[in-house]
Scaffold this motif. Structure first.
Motif, PDB file in Angstrom:
ATOM      1  N   UNK A 291      27.090   4.632   0.810  1.00 14.47           N
ATOM      2  CA  UNK A 291      26.274   3.915   0.158  1.00 14.47           C
ATOM      3  C   UNK A 291      25.093   4.748  -0.469  1.00 14.47           C
ATOM      4  N   UNK A 292      24.320   5.515   0.672  1.00 11.99           N
ATOM      5  CA  UNK A 292      23.380   6.464   0.313  1.00 11.99           C
ATOM      6  C   UNK A 292      23.812   7.520  -0.582  1.00 11.99           C
ATOM      7  N   UNK A 293      25.027   8.016  -0.428  1.00 11.08           N
ATOM      8  CA  UNK A 293      25.532   8.921  -1.192  1.00 11.08           C
ATOM      9  C   UNK A 293      25.808   8.698  -2.886  1.00 11.08           C
ATOM     10  N   UNK A 294      26.314   7.337  -2.944  1.00  8.45           N
ATOM     11  CA  UNK A 294      26.752   6.713  -4.098  1.00  8.45           C
ATOM     12  C   UNK A 294      25.284   6.403  -4.855  1.00  8.45           C
ATOM     13  N   UNK A 295      24.359   6.139  -4.347  1.00  3.23           N
ATOM     14  CA  UNK A 295      23.042   5.631  -4.862  1.00  3.23           C
ATOM     15  C   UNK A 295      22.477   6.965  -5.311  1.00  3.23           C
ATOM     16  N   UNK A 296      22.600   8.023  -4.552  1.00  8.16           N
ATOM     17  CA  UNK A 296      22.084   9.561  -5.003  1.00  8.16           C
ATOM     18  C   UNK A 296      22.618   9.985  -6.234  1.00  8.16           C
ATOM     19  N   UNK A 297      24.185   9.541  -6.619  1.00 12.39           N
ATOM     20  CA  UNK A 297      24.833   9.986  -7.617  1.00 12.39           C
ATOM     21  C   UNK A 297      24.132   9.214  -8.869  1.00 12.39           C
ATOM     22  N   UNK A 298      24.120   8.051  -8.614  1.00  7.12           N
ATOM     23  CA  UNK A 298      23.423   7.063  -9.726  1.00  7.12           C
ATOM     24  C   UNK A 298      21.906   7.762 -10.140  1.00  7.12           C
ATOM     25  N   UNK A 299      21.105   7.722  -8.955  1.00  8.96           N
ATOM     26  CA  UNK A 299      19.689   8.267  -9.148  1.00  8.96           C
ATOM     27  C   UNK A 299      19.402   9.526  -9.688  1.00  8.96           C
ATOM     28  N   UNK A 300      20.440  10.670  -9.352  1.00 13.04           N
ATOM     29  CA  UNK A 300      20.134  11.871  -9.995  1.00 13.04           C
ATOM     30  C   UNK A 300      21.081  12.228 -10.945  1.00 13.04           C
ATOM     31  N   UNK A 301      22.336  11.734 -11.108  1.00 19.05           N
ATOM     32  CA  UNK A 301      23.436  11.946 -11.846  1.00 19.05           C
ATOM     33  C   UNK A 301      23.639  13.507 -12.121  1.00 19.05           C
TER      34      UNK A 301
END
Length: 417
Positions: A291-301
């Motif tokens: 989840x932390x990785x997935x949120x980083x992908x959303x957050x920083x794209x």
């Protein structure tokens, strides 16, 4: 679903009235999304683009663009009207020759796209990922142990790049020598999607050795047995693809499977170092690594933009587009659209990120996403288990690319748990 005649727009009206309106009905926003100024601070400009309207006109490059989540996702999910076969960059392959043979995945439309995509989906299936997990986790644990001894590291060069480069080429079946060409080649490919600016020109000036090495490695005789590359060539033996297509599919994997993962891991570490409450949550529950990785992908794209080309006249958000119109999708802006996300400027590994477009969406969703997610999860779980704190200890430097968002340097100090 987009219909040729109309697409409903339920988003809130623009908070800032447009300065001027293009003949198509789109608000004119005079920004250059491929400039260094934009790369340094895209979020402020993303907000202006979203507020200007559902579709805007960018006079700098003569294209329409969508930055709101609803319109970005709608374009991604209608390949019949917004095609990829004419190029997912600024270049229109109906009018100019591609710089290299077209990708059979990224730059292909149905039904041809479905046939080649099915091969890579089998090669990179969830079942295959399960067979790699133990090996990847062991490699991640060993790398973190080594880095903890050093304590002061560059989290880009020493971690975000080193880990994928230690597991990905082996999984593909690449030979050991020459792997230093992989990152420059992928950087070239993503720079090529942009306009003829300095970044694109500089990439092409240094491209020859990287292109030559990659194309050589894609040939069957240069790939080790048992890897992804050999499995792709084996699909040609069954008739699923042709023997001429197999090297191009291996090339697609090499393009999609490394740079985006490197930038995503770098983004995750950068986020966790800046948001102590998120790092504390991950430390308390290492199962949040995915989840932390997935949120980083959303957050920083890490993948910021892609283009599509209209195959027929269409209306979207009240704007009328002719056939052959290039449409620039701001994936990063969609991933922080407050119409879709609550408090989008906050990095929160507890957040549900279902529906983010960091890996694209629809039939052209990133073909290497499962592999990238596995790599991101195992390296973050290793950090959570072994590292007590991550502190940024020097200037953070951005890496500039026409399509990708990532870091060149991220100096940090790691403290053992």
């Amino acid at each position: 679903m987009i219909k040729p005649s109309h697409i409903a727009n339920s988003a809130a009206p623009p908070a800032v009235p447009p300065v001027d309106v293009h003949g198509t009905g789109a608000a004119i926003v005079d920004i250059d999304p491929f400039s260094i100024e934009f790369f340094e601070d895209p979020h402020r400009i993303h907000e202006a683009l979203r507020e200007a309207g559902p579709v805007v006109w960018l006079p700098r490059w003569g294209v329409h663009a969508v930055a709101r989540y609803e319109e970005v996702r709608a374009v991604l999910h209608d390949p019949a009207i917004f095609c990829s076969g004419r190029g997912v960059g600024l270049s229109d392959f109906a009018k100019e020759k591609p710089w290299r043979p077209q990708s059979l995945i990224l730059e292909a439309d149905p039904p041809a796209h479905g046939r080649t995509r099915a091969v890579l989906s089998r090669v990179l299936s969830p079942a295959v990922m399960k067979t790699l997990r133990e090996r990847f986790q062991a490699a991640a644990n060993q790398l973190v142990d080594r880095l903890l001894v050093r304590r002061e590291i560059d989290a880009v060069a020493d971690l975000a790049e080193t880990f994928p480069l230690s597991v990905f080429p082996e999984a593909v079946g690449l030979r050991e020598d020459g792997r230093e060409h992989l990152l420059p080649y992928a950087g070239l490919a993503f720079n090529a999607f942009g306009p003829p600016n300095e970044l694109r020109q500089r990439a092409f000036e240094t491209a020859a050795p990287h292109v030559a090495w990659v194309m050589e490695q894609c040939q069957r005789e240069n790939l080790k047995p048992g890897g992804f590359g050999a499995a792709i060539h084996a699909a040609a033996d069954t008739g699923a693809i042709t023997h001429e297509e197999a090297p191009l599919l291996v090339r697609s994997l090499l393009t999609a499977g490394l740079d985006t993962t490197v930038n995503s891991i770098g983004a995750a570490i950068y986020c966790l170092a800046r948001f102590p409450e998120a790092w504390a949550a991950l430390r308390a529950d290492p199962t949040l690594a995915r989840a932390a990785f997935e949120e980083a992908v959303r957050f920083e794209s890490p993948v910021q933009t892609f283009f599509r080309t209209t195959t027929r006249p269409v209306e979207i958000g009240g704007v009328h587009l002719d056939e052959g119109s290039k449409v620039l999708m701001f994936l990063g802006a969609a991933n922080r659209d407050p119409r879709r996300w609550s408090d989008p400027g906050r990095y929160d590994p507890i957040r549900s990120t279902v529906g983010h477009v960091g890996f694209g969406s629809g039939i052209h969703m990133c073909v290497g996403q499962l592999l990238g997610r596995l790599e991101g999860e195992v390296i973050l779980s290793a950090l959570a288990a072994k590292v007590g704190s991550i502190a940024i200890t020097g200037p953070v430097v951005r890496r500039y690319n026409n399509t990708l968002r990532g870091l060149e340097r991220l100096p940090v100090t790691l403290t053992a748990a």
